[in-house]
Design a protein around this motif. Structure first.
Motif, PDB file in Angstrom:
ATOM      1  N   ILE A   3      23.858   6.303   8.185  1.00  0.00           N
ATOM      2  CA  ILE A   3      22.706   7.160   7.492  1.00  0.00           C
ATOM      3  C   ILE A   3      22.580   6.312   5.979  1.00  0.00           C
ATOM      4  N   GLN A   4      23.583   5.849   5.465  1.00  0.00           N
ATOM      5  CA  GLN A   4      23.364   5.229   4.216  1.00  0.00           C
ATOM      6  C   GLN A   4      22.625   3.821   4.707  1.00  0.00           C
ATOM      7  N   GLU A   5      23.065   3.128   5.642  1.00  0.00           N
ATOM      8  CA  GLU A   5      22.269   1.829   6.021  1.00  0.00           C
ATOM      9  C   GLU A   5      20.753   2.114   6.068  1.00  0.00           C
ATOM     10  N   ALA A   6      20.495   3.191   6.936  1.00  0.00           N
ATOM     11  CA  ALA A   6      19.237   3.704   7.213  1.00  0.00           C
ATOM     12  C   ALA A   6      18.356   3.884   5.750  1.00  0.00           C
ATOM     13  N   LYS A   7      18.902   4.651   4.946  1.00  0.00           N
ATOM     14  CA  LYS A   7      18.385   4.924   3.552  1.00  0.00           C
ATOM     15  C   LYS A   7      17.965   3.798   2.567  1.00  0.00           C
ATOM     16  N   GLN A   8      18.701   2.577   3.004  1.00  0.00           N
ATOM     17  CA  GLN A   8      18.651   1.208   2.195  1.00  0.00           C
ATOM     18  C   GLN A   8      17.444   0.588   2.815  1.00  0.00           C
ATOM     19  N   ILE A   9      16.871   0.862   3.917  1.00  0.00           N
ATOM     20  CA  ILE A   9      15.512  -0.059   4.391  1.00  0.00           C
ATOM     21  C   ILE A   9      14.321   0.606   3.594  1.00  0.00           C
ATOM     22  N   ARG A  10      13.562  -0.244   3.268  1.00  0.00           N
ATOM     23  CA  ARG A  10      12.236   0.072   2.367  1.00  0.00           C
ATOM     24  C   ARG A  10      11.339   0.907   3.523  1.00  0.00           C
ATOM     25  N   ILE A  11      10.688   1.931   3.090  1.00  0.00           N
ATOM     26  CA  ILE A  11      10.055   2.945   3.858  1.00  0.00           C
ATOM     27  C   ILE A  11       8.638   1.964   4.070  1.00  0.00           C
ATOM     28  N   ALA A  12       8.220   1.392   2.994  1.00  0.00           N
ATOM     29  CA  ALA A  12       7.024   0.421   3.310  1.00  0.00           C
ATOM     30  C   ALA A  12       7.047  -0.517   4.362  1.00  0.00           C
ATOM     31  N   ASP A  13       8.423  -1.146   4.386  1.00  0.00           N
ATOM     32  CA  ASP A  13       8.619  -2.102   5.583  1.00  0.00           C
ATOM     33  C   ASP A  13       8.796  -1.344   6.957  1.00  0.00           C
ATOM     34  N   TYR A  14       9.301  -0.273   7.018  1.00  0.00           N
ATOM     35  CA  TYR A  14       9.339   0.582   8.063  1.00  0.00           C
ATOM     36  C   TYR A  14       8.149   0.925   8.740  1.00  0.00           C
ATOM     37  N   LEU A  15       7.169   1.326   7.629  1.00  0.00           N
ATOM     38  CA  LEU A  15       5.841   1.628   8.117  1.00  0.00           C
ATOM     39  C   LEU A  15       4.983   0.502   8.456  1.00  0.00           C
ATOM     40  N   LYS A  45       1.903   9.174   0.340  1.00  0.00           N
ATOM     41  CA  LYS A  45       2.193   8.300  -0.679  1.00  0.00           C
ATOM     42  C   LYS A  45       3.626   7.894  -0.276  1.00  0.00           C
ATOM     43  N   VAL A  46       4.036   6.874  -0.748  1.00  0.00           N
ATOM     44  CA  VAL A  46       5.335   6.293  -0.827  1.00  0.00           C
ATOM     45  C   VAL A  46       5.891   5.784  -2.219  1.00  0.00           C
ATOM     46  N   ASN A  47       6.751   6.271  -2.798  1.00  0.00           N
ATOM     47  CA  ASN A  47       7.252   6.020  -4.158  1.00  0.00           C
ATOM     48  C   ASN A  47       8.234   4.640  -3.800  1.00  0.00           C
ATOM     49  N   THR A  48       7.744   3.426  -4.077  1.00  0.00           N
ATOM     50  CA  THR A  48       8.508   2.224  -3.861  1.00  0.00           C
ATOM     51  C   THR A  48       9.906   2.042  -4.752  1.00  0.00           C
ATOM     52  N   ASP A  49       9.984   2.668  -5.896  1.00  0.00           N
ATOM     53  CA  ASP A  49      11.131   2.737  -6.649  1.00  0.00           C
ATOM     54  C   ASP A  49      12.066   3.685  -6.140  1.00  0.00           C
ATOM     55  N   ARG A  50      11.667   4.775  -5.405  1.00  0.00           N
ATOM     56  CA  ARG A  50      12.588   5.753  -5.285  1.00  0.00           C
ATOM     57  C   ARG A  50      12.789   5.598  -3.709  1.00  0.00           C
ATOM     58  N   ASN A  51      11.970   4.788  -3.168  1.00  0.00           N
ATOM     59  CA  ASN A  51      12.120   4.696  -1.715  1.00  0.00           C
ATOM     60  C   ASN A  51      11.924   6.375  -0.841  1.00  0.00           C
ATOM     61  N   LEU A  52      10.969   7.039  -1.439  1.00  0.00           N
ATOM     62  CA  LEU A  52      10.688   8.317  -0.916  1.00  0.00           C
ATOM     63  C   LEU A  52       9.073   8.426  -0.444  1.00  0.00           C
ATOM     64  N   TRP A  53       8.857   9.303   0.531  1.00  0.00           N
ATOM     65  CA  TRP A  53       7.496   9.582   1.013  1.00  0.00           C
ATOM     66  C   TRP A  53       7.145  11.010   0.841  1.00  0.00           C
ATOM     67  N   TYR A  54       5.842  11.095   0.711  1.00  0.00           N
ATOM     68  CA  TYR A  54       5.362  12.629   0.562  1.00  0.00           C
ATOM     69  C   TYR A  54       3.915  12.579   1.332  1.00  0.00           C
ATOM     70  N   PRO A  93      17.910  -4.389   4.069  1.00  0.00           N
ATOM     71  CA  PRO A  93      18.417  -3.472   3.488  1.00  0.00           C
ATOM     72  C   PRO A  93      18.146  -3.712   2.198  1.00  0.00           C
ATOM     73  N   VAL A  94      18.060  -2.784   1.184  1.00  0.00           N
ATOM     74  CA  VAL A  94      17.904  -2.814  -0.281  1.00  0.00           C
ATOM     75  C   VAL A  94      18.746  -1.966  -1.021  1.00  0.00           C
ATOM     76  N   ASP A  95      19.439  -2.529  -2.046  1.00  0.00           N
ATOM     77  CA  ASP A  95      20.398  -1.637  -2.778  1.00  0.00           C
ATOM     78  C   ASP A  95      19.293  -0.931  -3.883  1.00  0.00           C
ATOM     79  N   TYR A  96      19.173   0.152  -3.507  1.00  0.00           N
ATOM     80  CA  TYR A  96      18.069   0.912  -4.661  1.00  0.00           C
ATOM     81  C   TYR A  96      18.885   1.362  -5.845  1.00  0.00           C
ATOM     82  N   PHE A  97      20.440   1.693  -5.735  1.00  0.00           N
ATOM     83  CA  PHE A  97      20.930   1.912  -7.014  1.00  0.00           C
ATOM     84  C   PHE A  97      20.762   0.618  -7.885  1.00  0.00           C
ATOM     85  N   PHE A  98      21.114  -0.512  -7.435  1.00  0.00           N
ATOM     86  CA  PHE A  98      20.967  -1.965  -8.049  1.00  0.00           C
ATOM     87  C   PHE A  98      19.260  -1.916  -8.633  1.00  0.00           C
TER      88      PHE A  98
END
Length: 213
Positions: A3-15, A45-54, A93-98
């Motif tokens: 799950i953690q590895e999946a969350k580090q994938i950019r949603i924009a890249d996935y789309l 909408k995709v927030n690229t900083d938080r890697n979340l969609w709505y 994957p991207v380290d969003y904490f970094f």
């Protein structure tokens, strides 16, 4: 894939891997036509900083797993992880904490200003039915790094030294953001034209020149 590895994938890249590209960008938000339905206006909408969609039409949002849940209509996490893994084998994957710790860095870097000449930008202007010669007089071609990725676009300078930036897939601003005054030569005029964006201004100039021919 965890799950953690999946969350580090950019949603924009996935789309992008699914064939969805953004219609426009506003700051750190990418806007898409919803992948869940047919629509004419972008409401996803995709927030690229938080890697979340709505999705405003659906009234739902979340991380990449929540997105896969809607796309594949399943609550089975192992199945969803397998689908994400299968679809994104080459996405890094991207380290969003970094990324959050580096948020104080400028989002636009290594700016280069050139004359408008790139074939993709000329084709974009042509598709917008804008006179190329007029665009070259009013605009510049910008090359820059944005959030670690290289871009090139048409830049329209403002009075503060910044640029409004546009290409087929990107819309933004290189700070400082400000308005642009354009004074016509010759006798004083009693009319002021106001344009929401510089593409509207270029379209106006194009129509005016063609009407004089």
């Amino acid at each position: 894939m965890t799950i953690q590895e999946a969350k580090q994938i950019r949603i924009a890249d996935y789309l992008q891997s699914l064939g969805y590209t953004p219609v426009k960008q506003q700051g750190n938000s990418l806007w898409y036509k919803s992948p869940f339905r047919q629509e004419t206006e972008a409401s996803f909408k995709v927030n690229t900083d938080r890697n979340l969609w709505y999705d405003y039409g659906l009234g739902k949002g979340g991380n990449i797993l929540a997105l896969a849940q809607e796309l594949y209509r399943s609550d089975n996490v192992p199945y969803l992880l397998e689908q994400i893994k299968r679809q994104t084998p080459h996405i890094r994957p991207v380290d969003y904490f970094f990324r959050e710790r580096q948020a104080d860095k400028p989002s636009f870097q290594q700016l280069e200003v050139r004359e408008v000449s790139h074939p993709a930008l000329l084709r974009y202007l042509h598709d917008r039915d804008i006179d190329i010669a007029l665009a070259r007089l009013e605009c510049k071609e910008l090359h820059f790094i944005h959030n670690g990725n290289p871009y090139f676009a048409i830049g329209f300078p403002n009075v503060a030294g910044g640029y409004e930036v546009r290409n087929r897939f990107f819309k933004g601003c290189i700070a400082p953001k400000d308005i642009t005054h354009i004074r016509q030569q010759g006798e004083q005029r009693s009319v002021c034209y106001l344009f929401e964006g510089f593409m509207d201004y270029l379209s106006f100039l194009t129509v005016r020149v063609r009407n004089r021919q």
